[in-house]
Scaffold this motif. Structure first.
Motif, PDB file in Angstrom:
ATOM      1  N   ARG A 197      34.201  38.846  46.812  1.00  0.00           N
ATOM      2  CA  ARG A 197      34.791  37.662  46.182  1.00  0.00           C
ATOM      3  C   ARG A 197      35.756  38.067  45.069  1.00  0.00           C
ATOM      4  O   ARG A 197      36.832  37.471  44.917  1.00  0.00           O
ATOM      5  N   ALA A 198      35.371  39.065  44.293  1.00  0.00           N
ATOM      6  CA  ALA A 198      36.250  39.538  43.222  1.00  0.00           C
ATOM      7  C   ALA A 198      37.530  40.133  43.792  1.00  0.00           C
ATOM      8  O   ALA A 198      38.618  39.963  43.216  1.00  0.00           O
ATOM      9  N   HIS A 199      37.414  40.802  44.922  1.00  0.00           N
ATOM     10  CA  HIS A 199      38.598  41.399  45.555  1.00  0.00           C
ATOM     11  C   HIS A 199      39.613  40.331  45.939  1.00  0.00           C
ATOM     12  O   HIS A 199      40.826  40.568  45.875  1.00  0.00           O
ATOM     13  N   HIS A 200      39.144  39.138  46.298  1.00  0.00           N
ATOM     14  CA  HIS A 200      40.058  38.045  46.633  1.00  0.00           C
ATOM     15  C   HIS A 200      40.896  37.610  45.426  1.00  0.00           C
ATOM     16  O   HIS A 200      41.958  37.004  45.595  1.00  0.00           O
ATOM     17  N   MET A 201      40.407  37.901  44.239  1.00  0.00           N
ATOM     18  CA  MET A 201      41.135  37.517  43.027  1.00  0.00           C
ATOM     19  C   MET A 201      42.342  38.419  42.769  1.00  0.00           C
ATOM     20  O   MET A 201      43.213  38.078  41.965  1.00  0.00           O
ATOM     21  N   LEU A 202      42.403  39.568  43.442  1.00  0.00           N
ATOM     22  CA  LEU A 202      43.443  40.551  43.166  1.00  0.00           C
ATOM     23  C   LEU A 202      44.766  40.190  43.830  1.00  0.00           C
ATOM     24  O   LEU A 202      44.812  39.761  44.990  1.00  0.00           O
ATOM     25  N   ALA A 203      45.839  40.426  43.091  1.00  0.00           N
ATOM     26  CA  ALA A 203      47.180  40.371  43.657  1.00  0.00           C
ATOM     27  C   ALA A 203      47.391  41.611  44.526  1.00  0.00           C
ATOM     28  O   ALA A 203      46.655  42.604  44.394  1.00  0.00           O
TER      29      ALA A 203
END
Length: 301
Positions: A197-203
């Motif tokens: 889920r945190a990885h989805h936050m990355l540009a």
């Protein structure tokens, strides 16, 4: 002006829109999110109820360990503390890991980076990064003034402060150059799902970092450490009951599997601490009959 990311409702994942200077409302489910005490409140009642026992235990342990009696100057100096501070060795590790972050991650990137600081606690890391010119967002579920996001009132450099569950992040995807789990990932109920889920936050081209969660080569050593910690909570901290929140530790294999699934290259930079601390940990290997936890910086790109 403080940079704010684009928010989404943490429950239905729909857009939220401004409904005044200190209010936002979900366009789909109608939930209202306010800014109170300098922080945006995106921890819903449902999420707060799920975290209630953990937060209560966390506060009680921190109070018993003397971690909730700090001055404004104390917070402003973090991660540096006085040599006679009762937790000086812990903070020496945190400071070493912070310098790894500066050297291995931030030195290569342009200013400003948009940084998501997950498990921010008092916000010391966001404060440091904001002072360097980065656009930081400090996120934690705990908001109290002594040991949580309320302590961010002590800092001179402004940055966004958001009370939320890091398993229900109230942000649109792809907004951050750097996502940091700040001594917090071991509290996740499902480490792999939380990282994804945190990885989805990355540009695109962003970096995922785990700082100073206890790391082990073998699960049995991590489980033994958690059992010891629960006994400490019951005896030394005088809790009537103690329950781990999440698995309580990480393994190198666990993180490697997530990195492979996300097609990221990963590396671990250890924080070794002072000589006396290292010697004590080697002695603990014998007395506790388990490997000591490793601490440091896990970086995935």
């Amino acid at each position: 002006m403080v940079w704010l990311p684009r928010f989404l409702c943490p429950e239905c994942r729909s857009d939220v829109r401004a409904a005044g200077d200190d209010h936002m409302a979900c366009v789909e489910c109608g939930r209202v999110f306010d800014r109170q005490g300098g922080m945006w409140r995106f921890l819903t009642a449902t999420r707060a109820a799920r975290l209630e026992s953990f937060v209560r235990q966390y506060r009680a342990v921190r109070a018993q360990e003397g971690r909730r009696l700090a001055t404004a100057d104390y917070y402003r100096r973090l991660p540096s503390v006085a040599s006679d501070d009762p937790h000086a060795r812990d903070w020496q590790i945190r400071r070493e890991t912070y310098h790894h972050l500066l050297g291995h991650v931030l030195a290569a990137g342009p200013l400003p980076l948009h940084v998501l600081d997950l498990g921010a606690g008092s916000g010391w890391l966001s404060n440091r990064l904001a002072a360097l010119g980065h656009r930081a967002v400090a996120v934690d579920a705990i908001d109290d003034d002594a040991d949580g996001l309320g302590a961010t009132r002590h800092y001179a450099t402004p940055f966004a402060v958001v009370q939320a569950d890091f398993d229900a992040l109230p942000f649109a995807a792809g907004q951050f150059d750097l996502v940091v789990f700040n001594g917090s990932l071991h509290y996740a109920q499902d480490t792999a799902a939380t990282l994804e889920r945190a990885h989805h936050m990355l540009a695109p081209g962003g970096t995922l970092v785990v700082m100073d969660s206890p790391m082990f080569g073998a699960e049995r050593d991590g489980s033994a450490m958690v059992a010891e910690k629960m006994r400490h909570f019951m005896t030394d901290c005088r809790l009537t009951e103690a329950t781990p929140h999440g698995i309580g530790y990480l393994t190198f294999a666990m993180l490697a599997a997530v990195a492979e699934r996300l097609e990221l290259g990963a590396a671990f930079v250890p924080s070794r601490g002072p000589l006396r601390w290292r010697l004590g940990r080697n002695l603990a290997r014998v007395t506790l009959r388990r490997a000591p936890a490793a601490f440091g910086l896990w970086v995935a790109r």
